[in-house]
Design a protein around this motif. Sequence first.
Motif, PDB file in Angstrom:
ATOM      1  N   LEU A 165      20.132  -4.743  20.865  1.00 30.28           N
ATOM      2  CA  LEU A 165      19.875  -5.863  19.974  1.00 30.28           C
ATOM      3  C   LEU A 165      18.374  -6.088  19.833  1.00 30.28           C
ATOM      4  N   VAL A 166      17.676  -6.019  20.983  1.00 27.16           N
ATOM      5  CA  VAL A 166      16.224  -6.193  20.966  1.00 27.16           C
ATOM      6  C   VAL A 166      15.586  -5.088  20.139  1.00 27.16           C
ATOM      7  N   GLY A 167      16.029  -3.851  20.366  1.00 27.82           N
ATOM      8  CA  GLY A 167      15.459  -2.722  19.630  1.00 27.82           C
ATOM      9  C   GLY A 167      15.681  -2.864  18.133  1.00 27.82           C
ATOM     10  N   ALA A 168      16.919  -3.202  17.778  1.00 24.95           N
ATOM     11  CA  ALA A 168      17.223  -3.349  16.355  1.00 24.95           C
ATOM     12  C   ALA A 168      16.396  -4.477  15.747  1.00 24.95           C
ATOM     13  N   SER A 169      16.213  -5.552  16.512  1.00 25.00           N
ATOM     14  CA  SER A 169      15.389  -6.657  15.998  1.00 25.00           C
ATOM     15  C   SER A 169      13.965  -6.200  15.773  1.00 25.00           C
ATOM     16  N   CYS A 170      13.441  -5.406  16.733  1.00 27.82           N
ATOM     17  CA  CYS A 170      12.063  -4.922  16.579  1.00 27.82           C
ATOM     18  C   CYS A 170      11.932  -4.088  15.314  1.00 27.82           C
ATOM     19  N   VAL A 171      12.890  -3.187  15.122  1.00 26.32           N
ATOM     20  CA  VAL A 171      12.849  -2.332  13.935  1.00 26.32           C
ATOM     21  C   VAL A 171      12.920  -3.202  12.680  1.00 26.32           C
ATOM     22  N   LEU A 172      13.817  -4.176  12.697  1.00 25.54           N
ATOM     23  CA  LEU A 172      13.940  -5.049  11.526  1.00 25.54           C
ATOM     24  C   LEU A 172      12.642  -5.798  11.284  1.00 25.54           C
ATOM     25  N   MET A 173      11.977  -6.182  12.372  1.00 23.69           N
ATOM     26  CA  MET A 173      10.710  -6.898  12.185  1.00 23.69           C
ATOM     27  C   MET A 173       9.649  -5.985  11.600  1.00 23.69           C
ATOM     28  N   LEU A 174       9.628  -4.726  12.068  1.00 25.56           N
ATOM     29  CA  LEU A 174       8.695  -3.752  11.497  1.00 25.56           C
ATOM     30  C   LEU A 174       8.924  -3.611  10.002  1.00 25.56           C
ATOM     31  N   ILE A 175      10.186  -3.421   9.645  1.00 27.36           N
ATOM     32  CA  ILE A 175      10.518  -3.272   8.236  1.00 27.36           C
ATOM     33  C   ILE A 175      10.121  -4.544   7.499  1.00 27.36           C
ATOM     34  N   GLY A 176      10.377  -5.670   8.140  1.00 30.53           N
ATOM     35  CA  GLY A 176       9.986  -6.944   7.543  1.00 30.53           C
ATOM     36  C   GLY A 176       8.492  -6.966   7.273  1.00 30.53           C
ATOM     37  N   ALA A 177       7.710  -6.457   8.239  1.00 27.59           N
ATOM     38  CA  ALA A 177       6.254  -6.445   8.062  1.00 27.59           C
ATOM     39  C   ALA A 177       5.880  -5.607   6.853  1.00 27.59           C
ATOM     40  N   SER A 178       6.528  -4.454   6.692  1.00 27.57           N
ATOM     41  CA  SER A 178       6.136  -3.624   5.543  1.00 27.57           C
ATOM     42  C   SER A 178       6.643  -4.235   4.240  1.00 27.57           C
ATOM     43  N   LEU A 179       7.810  -4.867   4.305  1.00 28.77           N
ATOM     44  CA  LEU A 179       8.289  -5.584   3.118  1.00 28.77           C
ATOM     45  C   LEU A 179       7.279  -6.646   2.719  1.00 28.77           C
ATOM     46  N   LEU A 180       6.771  -7.329   3.726  1.00 27.98           N
ATOM     47  CA  LEU A 180       5.817  -8.411   3.475  1.00 27.98           C
ATOM     48  C   LEU A 180       4.560  -7.855   2.819  1.00 27.98           C
ATOM     49  N   ILE A 181       4.069  -6.734   3.379  1.00 30.32           N
ATOM     50  CA  ILE A 181       2.839  -6.171   2.836  1.00 30.32           C
ATOM     51  C   ILE A 181       3.035  -5.784   1.371  1.00 30.32           C
ATOM     52  N   SER A 182       4.162  -5.150   1.082  1.00 31.26           N
ATOM     53  CA  SER A 182       4.350  -4.729  -0.313  1.00 31.26           C
ATOM     54  C   SER A 182       4.550  -5.949  -1.207  1.00 31.26           C
ATOM     55  N   GLN A 183       5.196  -6.954  -0.658  1.00 31.17           N
ATOM     56  CA  GLN A 183       5.386  -8.181  -1.431  1.00 31.17           C
ATOM     57  C   GLN A 183       4.028  -8.809  -1.787  1.00 31.17           C
ATOM     58  N   LEU A 184       3.140  -8.872  -0.777  1.00 27.58           N
ATOM     59  CA  LEU A 184       1.826  -9.479  -1.007  1.00 27.58           C
ATOM     60  C   LEU A 184       1.031  -8.658  -2.007  1.00 27.58           C
ATOM     61  N   GLU A 185       1.145  -7.336  -1.859  1.00 25.91           N
ATOM     62  CA  GLU A 185       0.418  -6.461  -2.772  1.00 25.91           C
ATOM     63  C   GLU A 185       0.873  -6.699  -4.213  1.00 25.91           C
ATOM     64  N   GLN A 186       2.165  -6.789  -4.358  1.00 26.60           N
ATOM     65  CA  GLN A 186       2.733  -7.005  -5.687  1.00 26.60           C
ATOM     66  C   GLN A 186       2.266  -8.342  -6.254  1.00 26.60           C
ATOM     67  N   LEU A 187       2.251  -9.360  -5.404  1.00 26.12           N
ATOM     68  CA  LEU A 187       1.820 -10.680  -5.870  1.00 26.12           C
ATOM     69  C   LEU A 187       0.369 -10.634  -6.329  1.00 26.12           C
ATOM     70  N   ARG A 188      -0.464  -9.944  -5.527  1.00 30.69           N
ATOM     71  CA  ARG A 188      -1.879  -9.896  -5.878  1.00 30.69           C
ATOM     72  C   ARG A 188      -2.070  -9.250  -7.236  1.00 30.69           C
ATOM     73  N   GLU A 189      -1.280  -8.191  -7.485  1.00 28.10           N
ATOM     74  CA  GLU A 189      -1.441  -7.487  -8.742  1.00 28.10           C
ATOM     75  C   GLU A 189      -0.987  -8.315  -9.939  1.00 28.10           C
ATOM     76  N   ARG A 190      -0.197  -9.345  -9.682  1.00 29.96           N
ATOM     77  CA  ARG A 190       0.343 -10.102 -10.820  1.00 29.96           C
ATOM     78  C   ARG A 190      -0.315 -11.465 -10.946  1.00 29.96           C
ATOM     79  N   ARG A 191      -1.492 -11.580 -10.379  1.00 29.48           N
ATOM     80  CA  ARG A 191      -2.196 -12.832 -10.385  1.00 29.48           C
ATOM     81  C   ARG A 191      -2.248 -13.463 -11.769  1.00 29.48           C
ATOM     82  N   LYS A 192      -2.636 -12.655 -12.746  1.00 29.88           N
ATOM     83  CA  LYS A 192      -2.794 -13.168 -14.110  1.00 29.88           C
ATOM     84  C   LYS A 192      -1.441 -13.658 -14.660  1.00 29.88           C
ATOM     85  N   LEU A 193      -0.427 -12.828 -14.427  1.00 31.43           N
ATOM     86  CA  LEU A 193       0.906 -13.167 -14.923  1.00 31.43           C
ATOM     87  C   LEU A 193       1.399 -14.463 -14.283  1.00 31.43           C
TER      88      LEU A 193
END
Lengths: 794, 233, 190
Positions: free
Chosen positions: A673-701
């Motif tokens: 359970l701990v391992g799976a949570s860690c992996v999910l958190m890692l994926i969450g971190a990369s999801l977050l990064i791509s989300q932020l990147e996408q937001l930055r690119e759409r500033r004008k919009l």
Amino acid sequence: MSAAPASAPPAAPPGPTGPDARQGWLRDLAMGARFAVTGGRESWVRTLLTGVGVGIGVTLLLLTTAIPNALAERSTRTDARNDYIAAKTEGPAPNTLLLASTDTTFRHQDVRGRLVEPEGPKAPLPPGVRAFPVPGEMLVSPALKELLDSGGSERLRERLPYRIGGTIGDEGLAGPHELAYYAGATGLEDRLGNGPVQRLDRFGTEEQEPEELGPALTLLILIIFVVLLMPVGVFIAAAVRFGGERRDRRLAALRLMGADGRTTRLIASGEAVAGAVLGLVLGTVFFLIARQLASQITLFDLSFFPQDLTPHPALAALVVLAVPGAAIAVTLLALRGVVIEPLGVVRTAKPPRRRLWWRLLLPVAGLALLLPMSGEAGGDGDFNEWVVVTGTVLLLVGVTALLPWLVEALVLRLGGGALSWQLAVRRLQLSSGTAARMVNGIAVAVAGAIALQMMFTSLEGDYVQDSGQDTTRAQVRIDVDNSASARELERALRAGGGVADSLAFDTATIAAKPREPDTATDISVGSCAALRQLAELPSCHEGDAFLLPGGDYSEDTAEVARPGRTVYLSPSYEGSPGAEAAWRLPARLPTAKGLKDPLGMETSGVLVTPSAFSESARKGLTAQVYVRLDKSTPDAVDRVRTSAARVDPLANELTLVSENEDRQFAAIRTGLLVGASCVLMLIGASLLISQLEQLRERRKLLSSLVAFGTRRRTLSLSVLWQTALPVALGVVLASAVGITLGAVLLKMVSAPVRVDWTGVASMAGIATAVVLAVTALSMPALLRLMRPEGLRTE
Amino acid sequence: MNRQVPPGEAPLLHAQELRKQYGATTALDGAEFSIRPGEVVAVMGPSGSGKSTLLHCLAGIVTPDSGSLTYDGRQMAAMSDRERSALRRTEFGFVFQFGQLVPELSCVENVALPLRLAGTGRRAAEREANGWLERLEVAELAGKRPGEISGGQGQRVAVARSLVTRPRVLFADEPTGALDSLNGERVMELLTEAARSARAAVVLVTHEARVAAYSDREIVVRDGRSRDMAHAA
Amino acid sequence: MHPIYTHHVYPVCIVLPMSIGHTLLGLLESGPRHGYDLKRAFDEKFGHDKPLHYGQVYSTMSRLLKNGLVEVDGVESGEGPERKRYAITDAGVTDVQQWLATPEKPEPYLQSTLYTKVVLALLTRRDAAELLDSQRAAHLRMMRTLTERKRGGDLADQLICDHALFHLEADLRWLELTAARLEKLALEVR
């Protein structure tokens, strides 16, 4: 022909072969690597992101490759100090040692205890001990010393009334957090026999026999490795693509300057390698830090010394080579769907329709490999690990390949709903591949974790059973065989506190012969009140004795316990001398029906009231007290243990449980359970990064949407949906795959297929938490970008 | 020639003495503005003069530091952010230079967006949106995504979107800035025609005289101060 | 559209006679001058590559004398030709004021007149910015008319109007640019 620096020799024509071509290669790669660090703030932030992402993955890989070694180191140490399998010797000699095992439990923590009494100058020293502790003194592990020095450990301190004379060296400990002590003792010889005392002339097992894992357990561990490592791979693949869109624009600029398609691919690869190499460096640093921290952590009841966590050199080399290689492969794959033209990046407007057949081929091939093996790993089955691993990997890779197709197919059918929903759905429809890729990691982790959970649940049939013990009558049983009577023991326990109720009697094995009897039964000596709890007695008076011919403990009762016959209490067997106390059974022995004792077994043998028993035979008896704990006393069980230890340091304690769960098993489950949570958190971190990147690119919009009155709620919700939708899809699909995989694996070990819905629910819960966390963490950026300042960029 | 606005009619949007600082930069330094229903007013001026800031203040996107700003007789400063957002949703329309269409929504969905924000059901909103696409001569683009159409077509879609809620004031910030003259002209023609037929007032920020020529009147902003050119002759 | 304005299309690229009169009047505002001085001042500030003829100065001055816009301040007789000193009258000042305040009819190739007006306004410490602004407003009005005509017209109309619009736009940009550089220009001409 290429965006070569001006210093490049202009004469060299581009040739497909020869040293020039190779030079061009290296030069382009090197230029890409240079872009990764010298392209201004944008590019090194991107490189850093990739580096950290890859670094986290590398850390996990290195830790995983280090675990086999750590386990081996640990078992080398525990083997070396083994005193169970070690040869026992008859009679005292200059090289023998008397040793009593006095393990105890303090607040759910196991304490390994040994009393030692050397019988000669050449008595063997246990590993980690330089000199035997004198009587009244003990050597402790650093963790135990710390525990004893800390407040709140009085109950344990009272159990160990010895002076601390030193510490046990690391080589004598399983791990840095093991609680252990060796205490000097005298007079252990008297207790030699059935009890915990043995005579040894050396420590350690003769042969280093690797612990045999059952095939089911081997399968489990193989799957755990596959399941935990695949998401790391997916994560590294995602990390390499961080900031890819900016990179593509830069490559477009290079095309304008005259670089050809091949050169841009090389340059992109160079950048990816730079990020991957940075990731390797960071990963090594993280690993070294994690290694130091690992000694602070106890997982699965295991703790490791930093030096235990050393990756296998071959595996480490594989990581070092595979990570940059994977980075290049992922980059080239990613560039396949993108046409970089001199004037900009053209994403093939309508990506080719995803084909289903090869995506289905993978999991089908996996199933085809796994299914014929049904039942092979059951029992003593010897199964082909490689086939299992290949099959499992194929099945899981199949999920990763199927997911984009499924996400696309499902997303295309979505529609309707609120505006925020529509915004999210449309975005996914436009870039379902990206979404699926980001979520693949989650899905793989969840599918694997669900399969494993299923295996655990079903195998619980083997490992976790209803013990039949009645924990409402008693929770602890204390046995003492130092000739204290059950009544004295009971009195001492009640005085120590924590006891709500107790059932006390003395007990022994009886046989018709003093040595090596073939048949035996039990005798229990106690008050009428006590005996009434063990059998249905129509009447009982002091002086009575009864025969219980049925019962679970012995089928030989009727044969052994003939009225008026002389029997021997605690007969001797080879290697285990007994008291051999002779006693003549009363002539009158009415039979009665035995009742279940708190252990859930029907009592059998002879029941005797104290006045019907002869004092002379007492030394063969063991005092036994069942204790019902006082729930209102917080540390009742530790009080009872301490009271028992004060009556006899060698007192044995048995904790009754209604379910008999293998503790190691529970730990693996928690770990999973701990391992799976860690992996999910890692994926969450990369999801977050791509989300932020996408937001930055759409500033004008975003600003223009705010201008015409879009509510923050609408946009926030659309960000939530955008993460939640693919994750939910991923979890649903992964559950299906996980259940299939689990069912197949269970079939292989011939275990009943049961779905662990709690496991599925907990994975879904973790996934939800990750989605919410990603959304919550993107909120500040979203709200900042929604400010009207975004409109004044020109 | 120019459509005559009855001079007696009360201004719809009226700003006096607007001031706005961004850090050390003064964007507006006592700007004035007034527009009556149905009027097209061009806001001109060199870049950095504060014309965009003026538009943002007028539209309630940015709150001025001081000065009075009334819309339909109501003080904008007294409104909450929520009220101003609602105003922008229902009473105002917006066209920007570029980057305003949501790339993943189709054209008709983009046009329907403001209606949906205001709570209209999807089907009704898209029916209305299709009507506006037709008026702007881009009905055939309804199912396409912004990435698949040209800049001029995109601007027409944006104009359709800005008018779909039948706003009383349309704010256009360099609506033709990214277009060639032919496309720019066509967009301006359609914009002013559509706005006039809907009796929407248009605040048109531009630095191009030929775009400003579509207005009834122009205001020049220099160094944060405005000048109504009707009084210059 | 401006009834007070009755000019017709002037020859391209020359300073107009009417403007010479106003220009000379404007130059006189700073004080009485001889005809010769006037010619020199004019050539220096506006004449560039096309200096005025003496004859042009004297014929203009005599017309202005006749209209009462200037008067003879004195005559210096000595060697050489007779030298009259001219001074501006109040009517003359009003005339200059009116001329400067009235925007030119937006026409292509106006720069010379506009430039003269701006410099004169600067020389006589009048509000050159105001002058530019009103010219700008007039240009835009013209452009509006043309735009409106274009909307209703056929392709030929549209092309003709577009030609004019592009030229007017160029003027307008010149006006904007000049407005932005007024201070620098003032330093140079004064």
